[in-house]
Enzyme design. Structure first.
Site, PDB file in Angstrom:
ATOM      1  N   SER A 124      42.164  38.622  32.806  1.00 61.31           N
ATOM      2  CA  SER A 124      42.317  38.951  34.217  1.00 61.31           C
ATOM      3  C   SER A 124      40.991  39.519  34.699  1.00 61.31           C
ATOM      4  O   SER A 124      40.122  39.858  33.890  1.00 61.31           O
ATOM      5  CB  SER A 124      43.430  40.001  34.387  1.00 61.31           C
ATOM      6  OG  SER A 124      43.410  40.560  35.681  1.00 61.31           O
ATOM      7  N   TYR A 136      48.148  47.564  31.738  1.00 54.45           N
ATOM      8  CA  TYR A 136      47.735  46.164  31.828  1.00 54.45           C
ATOM      9  C   TYR A 136      46.220  46.036  31.644  1.00 54.45           C
ATOM     10  O   TYR A 136      45.750  45.180  30.879  1.00 54.45           O
ATOM     11  CB  TYR A 136      48.158  45.615  33.187  1.00 54.45           C
ATOM     12  CG  TYR A 136      47.906  44.144  33.389  1.00 54.45           C
ATOM     13  CD1 TYR A 136      48.762  43.191  32.846  1.00 54.45           C
ATOM     14  CD2 TYR A 136      46.840  43.700  34.153  1.00 54.45           C
ATOM     15  CE1 TYR A 136      48.549  41.838  33.042  1.00 54.45           C
ATOM     16  CE2 TYR A 136      46.608  42.356  34.364  1.00 54.45           C
ATOM     17  CZ  TYR A 136      47.469  41.414  33.814  1.00 54.45           C
ATOM     18  OH  TYR A 136      47.247  40.078  34.005  1.00 54.45           O
TER      19      TYR A 136
END
Length: 631
Positions: free
Chosen positions: A185, A198
């Site tokens: 990401s 995350y």
């Protein structure tokens, strides 16, 4: 006249020319290198041939990138093993040629083993051409309230599952000279607030990918990292609601420093922001397919406009500058101050006011109608409430139940008998309280000010006040300056039974030395008295002084009543206020030397605020606590 070229010699000119030449060479070389680097990052498309003989394992195929990539790979002739988390997710692949679905929970070893065994059965001796670690989970929540299991669950799927799959299938990947594609990401190169678990997992996967890529050079196994920005996937579009649920389910003392209003507005701003920047998942699916089909794929592919327009530039800033910008991006749009700007009250303020009550549940309901909110976990005998947001510390209300009926004296009796709340929208709040079932116990009163007075279930008076001209604009500017929200605690009235000058001196010795307002006998606004059920003509007050601690914005108001006369009627200890100090022992000693009755320091626990050392001084029987919080 001295020459301006006195120090300019042939040697210095030659040196300058040499320096200029060196700089020119460096600049030219840099431009060439940057140009080469630019085109190196964008390789010429040279697709791999004979894809039909190649098997690709893709995880997280229930929806999102995984589902899209399965379709793209089958169009290109790949044979696909689609790892799904649910049976429903796998059913859609039942009738698709060259797609073989397996259902497994990749967060446990049994699930990993099932996927590995299924994949090895499909590839036979061919080897595995591609492993796409796409499955992931986002469990948002601020660090303040996201519990350790949140991190453990996130790491299990986002990091440990890829590591275990790579370890088990690496011999097959080597045999096929295949490639590992890890979906990280933009959170893999920049850390975004509200998403620590995350971000941590994606940073870990980035690091792992770098090491794996380097070590696989002898075997020709490519490792590609895909770094999507925000895409319109189920994971991203549910993020704001997931974050808000994490707040709602957090422990109450963790939520207390933020406030429900703040969280709701952050959620709405977050939803709007994600909707504005989210792009089609096809951008990332295309990048994933490139990582599988290019003969020499780049080591990293970043997708989404926000990645290069916002996140990459931010990642290059200094830590403190980036922190300020990211905080404003994440929380600034809420336009709602935190419920408590200070987790623990600073020194030199009134930290809380204790009000004795007979029924905790009834009193909580009463104050909640005024807009006070319950914070922390109430016990069977105590509950802490807070008023509106304020940039400065505002006292908390500690309700302490006696468990038996109380006999509270009239509002002019000695002790703390009235709490004043300032409102900007007087009529609106009076109407709101009426709709909630609360009526003033006397008629509304006032001219340049207005007052509406109410009694709690035990007779303690809480009243609303608003100022019109000339004081109104001044108070409103001050209120806006401090970002004060309703209910704004304005002051606490303390009736004194002794000589007024003596009383003023006593409270000044206790620290209330900053005088805000003072008038003598009958100089107060007598037209306000009917709001408390008192006669303008028959009521006389010898003096009023509003004063504060030097570092505080909350006031106490001393009143000396003569008609009706203030007397000590046994209700002095039904309320108390606490002052934060640096050293409780020293404060108690000073109070004793000043002639006050004192209570020695002891260790106790205050709801929400934690462990504290508490001592006290008594003025005409009224308890003034000295507090030092230890948390």
């Amino acid at each position: 006249m001295k020459s301006p070229f006195k120090y300019l010699t042939l040697d210095s000119v030659a040196q300058a020319e040499l320096t200029f030449s060196t700089i020119s060479v460096v600049l030219a070389t840099s431009i060439v290198l940057l140009t080469l680097y630019y085109f190196r990052k964008r390789p010429t498309i040279c697709p791999v041939t004979d894809l039909g003989a190649r098997v690709v394992l893709i995880t997280g195929c229930d929806s999102g990138f995984g589902s899209g990539l399965v379709a793209a790979c089958t169009d290109q002739g790949f044979e696909v093993v689609a790892a799904c988390y649910t049976t429903d997710g796998a059913k859609k692949y039942d009738k698709i040629e060259n797609v073989y679905a397996v259902v497994a929970d990749l967060t446990d070893d049994e699930g990993i083993s099932d996927v590995v065994a299924f994949t090895k059965q499909r590839i036979g001796v061919r080897g595995l051409f591609g492993l796409v670690n796409n499955a992931g989970v986002a469990l948002p929540g601020n660090v303040d309230w996201a519990k350790p299991p949140t991190y453990e669950a996130t790491m299990k799927l986002n990091f440990f599952a890829p590591v275990k799959l790579v370890y088990a299938l690496l011999p097959s990947l080597k045999r096929a000279k295949g490639r590992v594609v890890n979906v990280t990401s933009v959170d893999g190169f920049i850390n975004l607030p509200t998403n620590a678990a995350y971000c941590s997992s994606k940073h870990a996967l980035e690091s792992y990918s770098d090491v794996l890529r380097c070590e696989m050079l002898p075997w020709g196994v490519d490792v590609v990292v895909i770094q999507p920005a925000t895409m319109r996937t189920p994971l991203a579009m549910a993020f704001a609601d997931s974050w808000h649920r994490s707040f709602e389910t957090a422990e109450s003392d963790r939520r207390a420093n933020y406030g429900d209003g703040w969280a709701e507005k952050v959620k709405q701003a977050m939803k709007s922001g994600i909707s504005d920047i989210a792009q089609s998942p096809e951008l990332t699916v295309s990048a994933l397919l490139s990582a599988l089909t290019l003969r020499s794929p780049p080591t990293r592919i970043t997708t989404g406009t926000a990645s290069w327009l916002v996140f990459k530039p931010l990642s290059k800033l200094s830590d403190r500058t980036r922190d300020s910008i990211l905080y404003a991006m994440s929380f600034g749009a809420a336009k709602e101050p935190l419920a408590l700007e200070h987790g623990t009250p600073p020194e030199g303020v009134v930290s809380h006011i204790t009000i004795k009550v007979s029924s905790l549940s009834q009193s909580i309901a009463f104050y909640q109608k005024f807009g006070f909110s319950l914070v922390g976990d109430p016990t069977s005998s105590q509950a802490m409430l807070k008023g509106g947001a304020h940039k400065k510390w505002q006292p908390l209300l500690l309700l302490s139940s006696t468990g038996s009926p109380l006999k509270r004296p009239e509002s002019w009796s000695a002790g703390m008998q009235r709490l004043c709340i300032y409102v900007a929208d007087f009529d609106v709040q009076v109407g709101r309280l009426k709709a909630a079932g609360l009526e003033p116990y006397a008629p509304l009163a006032g001219k340049s000010e207005q007052i509406a007075a109410y009694k709690d279930p035990d007779g303690f008076v809480v009243y609303l006040i608003v100022f019109h001209l000339p004081l109104g604009p001044i108070v409103d500017i001050t209120r806006l300056w401090y970002g004060a929200q309703y209910p704004m605690m304005f002051h606490l009235s303390i009736n004194v039974a002794s000589d007024f000058e003596t009383a003023k001196s006593s409270y000044a010795k206790l620290g209330f030395s900053k005088v805000v307002y003072e008038v003598g006998r009958d100089k107060h606004q007598k037209n306000l008295l009917p709001a408390f059920g008192l006669s303008e003509s028959e009521t006389h007050i010898d003096g009023v002084r509003m004063c504060q601690l030097p570092n505080d914005v909350f006031s106490i108001t001393l009143l000396k009543w003569t008609e009706p006369e203030t007397k000590r009627e046994g209700g002095e200890l039904l309320n108390s206020l606490a002052i934060t100090v640096k050293n409780v022992k020293e404060a108690v000693r000073s109070a004793r030397e000043a002639g006050f009755e004192v209570e020695e320091e002891r260790l106790t626990k205050v709801p929400l605020l934690g462990e504290a050392i508490v001592g006290a001084a008594f003025v005409e029987g009224v308890r003034i606590e000295y507090v030092k919080f230890l948390d």
